[in-house]
Write a protein that holds these residues in place. Structure first.
Motif, PDB file in Angstrom:
ATOM      1  N   GLY A  61       0.794  -1.236   0.000  1.00 42.92           N
ATOM      2  CA  GLY A  61       0.000   0.000   0.000  1.00 42.92           C
ATOM      3  C   GLY A  61       0.814   1.267   0.000  1.00 42.92           C
ATOM      4  O   GLY A  61       0.264   2.364  -0.092  1.00 42.92           O
ATOM      5  N   SER A  62       2.145   1.160   0.109  1.00 47.02           N
ATOM      6  CA  SER A  62       3.006   2.346   0.122  1.00 47.02           C
ATOM      7  C   SER A  62       3.318   2.770  -1.309  1.00 47.02           C
ATOM      8  O   SER A  62       3.122   2.023  -2.270  1.00 47.02           O
ATOM      9  N   TYR A  63       3.858   3.987  -1.435  1.00 48.26           N
ATOM     10  CA  TYR A  63       4.192   4.511  -2.747  1.00 48.26           C
ATOM     11  C   TYR A  63       5.437   3.829  -3.316  1.00 48.26           C
ATOM     12  O   TYR A  63       6.402   3.593  -2.586  1.00 48.26           O
ATOM     13  N   ALA A  64       5.407   3.534  -4.609  1.00 50.62           N
ATOM     14  CA  ALA A  64       6.590   3.010  -5.296  1.00 50.62           C
ATOM     15  C   ALA A  64       7.459   4.197  -5.696  1.00 50.62           C
ATOM     16  O   ALA A  64       7.431   4.666  -6.830  1.00 50.62           O
ATOM     17  N   ARG A  65       8.229   4.697  -4.719  1.00 55.43           N
ATOM     18  CA  ARG A  65       9.007   5.924  -4.900  1.00 55.43           C
ATOM     19  C   ARG A  65      10.340   5.667  -5.599  1.00 55.43           C
ATOM     20  O   ARG A  65      10.963   4.624  -5.418  1.00 55.43           O
ATOM     21  N   ASN A  66      10.768   6.655  -6.372  1.00 53.69           N
ATOM     22  CA  ASN A  66      12.110   6.664  -6.955  1.00 53.69           C
ATOM     23  C   ASN A  66      12.392   5.388  -7.741  1.00 53.69           C
ATOM     24  O   ASN A  66      13.497   4.849  -7.702  1.00 53.69           O
ATOM     25  N   GLN A  67      11.392   4.919  -8.474  1.00 60.00           N
ATOM     26  CA  GLN A  67      11.509   3.697  -9.264  1.00 60.00           C
ATOM     27  C   GLN A  67      11.567   4.012 -10.756  1.00 60.00           C
ATOM     28  O   GLN A  67      10.912   4.949 -11.232  1.00 60.00           O
ATOM     29  N   PRO A  68      12.340   3.234 -11.516  1.00 60.64           N
ATOM     30  CA  PRO A  68      12.337   3.433 -12.968  1.00 60.64           C
ATOM     31  C   PRO A  68      10.951   3.139 -13.527  1.00 60.64           C
ATOM     32  O   PRO A  68      10.328   2.131 -13.162  1.00 60.64           O
ATOM     33  N   VAL A  69      10.469   4.013 -14.377  1.00 57.73           N
ATOM     34  CA  VAL A  69       9.106   3.879 -14.866  1.00 57.73           C
ATOM     35  C   VAL A  69       9.100   3.940 -16.386  1.00 57.73           C
ATOM     36  O   VAL A  69       9.935   4.614 -17.006  1.00 57.73           O
ATOM     37  N   THR A  70       8.170   3.205 -16.979  1.00 57.09           N
ATOM     38  CA  THR A  70       8.012   3.174 -18.429  1.00 57.09           C
ATOM     39  C   THR A  70       6.595   3.599 -18.787  1.00 57.09           C
ATOM     40  O   THR A  70       5.631   3.054 -18.238  1.00 57.09           O
ATOM     41  N   VAL A  71       6.494   4.584 -19.679  1.00 59.69           N
ATOM     42  CA  VAL A  71       5.194   5.033 -20.177  1.00 59.69           C
ATOM     43  C   VAL A  71       5.088   4.606 -21.633  1.00 59.69           C
ATOM     44  O   VAL A  71       5.939   4.959 -22.459  1.00 59.69           O
ATOM     45  N   ARG A  72       4.058   3.831 -21.944  1.00 61.81           N
ATOM     46  CA  ARG A  72       3.887   3.274 -23.286  1.00 61.81           C
ATOM     47  C   ARG A  72       2.708   3.971 -23.983  1.00 61.81           C
ATOM     48  O   ARG A  72       1.589   3.987 -23.475  1.00 61.81           O
ATOM     49  N   ILE A  73       2.984   4.507 -25.159  1.00 56.34           N
ATOM     50  CA  ILE A  73       1.993   5.268 -25.930  1.00 56.34           C
ATOM     51  C   ILE A  73       1.645   4.516 -27.206  1.00 56.34           C
ATOM     52  O   ILE A  73       2.539   4.040 -27.911  1.00 56.34           O
ATOM     53  N   ASN A  74       0.344   4.441 -27.528  1.00 59.13           N
ATOM     54  CA  ASN A  74      -0.129   3.683 -28.703  1.00 59.13           C
ATOM     55  C   ASN A  74       0.407   2.250 -28.616  1.00 59.13           C
ATOM     56  O   ASN A  74       1.311   1.835 -29.346  1.00 59.13           O
ATOM     57  N   LEU A  75      -0.179   1.514 -27.680  1.00 58.10           N
ATOM     58  CA  LEU A  75       0.326   0.192 -27.325  1.00 58.10           C
ATOM     59  C   LEU A  75       0.380  -0.766 -28.512  1.00 58.10           C
ATOM     60  O   LEU A  75      -0.443  -0.689 -29.432  1.00 58.10           O
ATOM     61  N   ALA A  76       1.328  -1.682 -28.436  1.00 56.77           N
ATOM     62  CA  ALA A  76       1.507  -2.684 -29.484  1.00 56.77           C
ATOM     63  C   ALA A  76       0.226  -3.489 -29.685  1.00 56.77           C
ATOM     64  O   ALA A  76      -0.452  -3.854 -28.720  1.00 56.77           O
TER      65      ALA A  76
END
Length: 474
Positions: free
Chosen positions: A286-301
């Motif tokens: 329930g805690s925040y996933a802080r300072n983590q590498p994140v991926t944003v995917r646009i127009n998904l495969a």
């Protein structure tokens, strides 16, 4: 707070505390009225705008909601617009924080293209954290109505604006100190417990459009603490969309503006629009996933996404440099952005559309998309982890231009032209003639009337717009 000096001194005397800012003022238990004379108790009753913090999403369980301040400052006194909210929240030192606000009208309609000023290290607050907002350094809060910094932003098509707050690099630079981590995230802040800002490291923020009394806005205090010993690692994460706020049913904050289709959240947006999008990653505990590498995917495969889009993460300067999606890709994501989650596990980016051709605006926000519509499907998650959440699909439409009215006179012939008033009952009133109600059947429609010589007044009312012109007909 922006108060006259004599009023503030009166308030401080009543509270029997030294003047150490909003965060250290305690309301007497028996206070039933404002501690200084109020000229007009109703002066703050009808705010012109609502400015709400939607990311991070703060509750009584993850922050300190100061109901006492809210009541005193809006009901007993008339300092701030009715509906103002005040939250204090703990933030690990060294992490950035995205503050995402939404502006709505008094009827909860999003206000687009609206200038918003974020008042950072607000005057009288004794804020002592030398944060930067959108790359601009905020001075320690002066002991008067001035602010440490005023940063300007503009709302998107959904009334949303984002500000990027950098952690202070030294809490002692302006007389503060970095406290240890709180035992409980809802316990009083060091400043409140000690009535002494030098025992704390914090910044106070207030968004503003028209002013304190005429905005119903959310106060926020970020209280920094020593993150030593915190474990920022994350395994799997649950991903939630925070901005824009999508509703599949009407609530007290607005009508339904989205629908669920085949396990996805589907909503509409006009072509050529720019939107602020915020996703939040929550760990299994329930805690925040802080300072983590994140991926944003646009127009998904393999999603069939066919909208012309570009996107970019918000950087430290508060801007988002958009990169175009590769429309030639079908079996791969057309655009992938990589970044790091902030102090609340959030990633914020701008999603831009560049289509010029699209279908008509749907009948309602919950009307199923038409076959062949232009859309973009997106998702964000912690890089390399299992991310549970809902994909978001934006379907684009071509808005109908606003109604316009033109009236000309030539040789005793009055011509009224209605543009984009199709299907709208319109009324034409001309001196010497009976008023006529017309309903255009095309996007552009001309109506002609013959008049006599003399002074002729023409008044046209169509789709909420009015045009009045006077001619001397010869």
């Amino acid at each position: 707070m922006r108060l006259k000096t004599n009023k503030f001194i009166a308030f401080a005397a009543t509270a029997a505390l030294s003047i150490v800012g909003v965060g250290a003022i305690s309301t007497p238990a028996n206070a039933a009225e404002c501690p200084y004379p109020v000229e007009n108790q109703a002066a703050n009753d009808k705010p012109k705008y609502n400015i709400r913090l939607i990311s991070p999403s703060l509750t009584d369980d993850n922050s300190i909601r100061r109901y006492d301040f809210e009541s005193q400052f809006t009901m007993d006194c008339d300092w701030f617009g009715v509906g103002m909210r005040f939250n204090q929240v703990y933030v690990p030192f060294g992490l950035r924080t995205n503050l995402t606000f939404q502006v709505t009208s008094t009827t909860n309609v999003p206000v687009a293209n609206q200038k918003v000023t974020l008042r950072a290290n607000k005057g009288y607050s004794n804020s002592n954290a030398n944060v930067k907002v959108n790359g601009i350094k905020a001075r320690p809060a002066p002991s008067n109505a001035s602010d440490g910094a005023n940063i300007l932003g503009t709302t998107d098509v959904n009334g949303i604006v984002n500000f990027v707050v950098q952690s202070p690099d030294d809490c002692e630079a302006y007389g503060g100190i970095l406290p240890d981590a709180p035992a409980n995230i809802t316990q009083d802040t060091p400043n409140d417990r000690n009535a002494d800002p030098t025992t704390d490291c914090y910044s106070q923020f207030l968004p503003s459009i028209t002013g304190e009394k005429t905005d119903s806005a959310d106060f926020l205090e970020l209280h920094y603490f020593d993150p030593a010993g915190l474990d920022f690692t994350a395994s799997d994460a649950t991903i939630n969309l925070l901005a824009p706020t999508l509703r599949v049913a009407e609530t007290e904050t607005g009508k339904a503006n989205a629908m669920e289709l085949d396990g996805r959240m589907v909503t509409y947006a006009p072509i050529a629009s720019k939107q602020v999008i915020a996703f939040q990653a929550i760990k299994g505990d329930g805690s925040y996933a802080r300072n983590q590498p994140v991926t944003v995917r646009i127009n998904l495969a393999n999603s069939g996404s066919n909208a012309k889009t570009s996107a970019g993460l918000f950087g430290l300067t508060g801007t988002a440099t958009a990169l175009p999606a590769n429309a030639t890709k079908t079996a791969e994501d057309q655009l992938v952005l990589t970044g790091t989650t902030d102090s609340f596990g959030t990633v914020v980016f701008s999603l831009n559309n560049t289509d010029t051709v699209a279908g008509a605006k749907p009948a309602t926000a919950t009307t199923a998309p038409a076959l062949g519509s232009k859309y973009a499907r997106i998702f964000a998650g912690i890089t390399g982890k299992v991310n549970t959440g809902t994909e978001i699909e934006f379907h684009y439409y071509k808005p109908v231009p606003p109604t316009s009215i033109a009236v000309v006179n030539k040789a005793r012939k009055i011509t009224v032209t209605l543009n984009y008033a199709k299907g709208k009952r319109s009324v034409v009133t001309i001196t010497g003639l009976k008023a006529v109600a017309v309903t255009p059947t095309t996007d552009k429609k001309d109506y002609s009337y013959t008049v006599k010589k003399g002074k002729i007044t023409v008044k046209v009312v169509s789709n909420g717009k009015t045009l009045t012109k006077v001619f001397n007909v010869k």
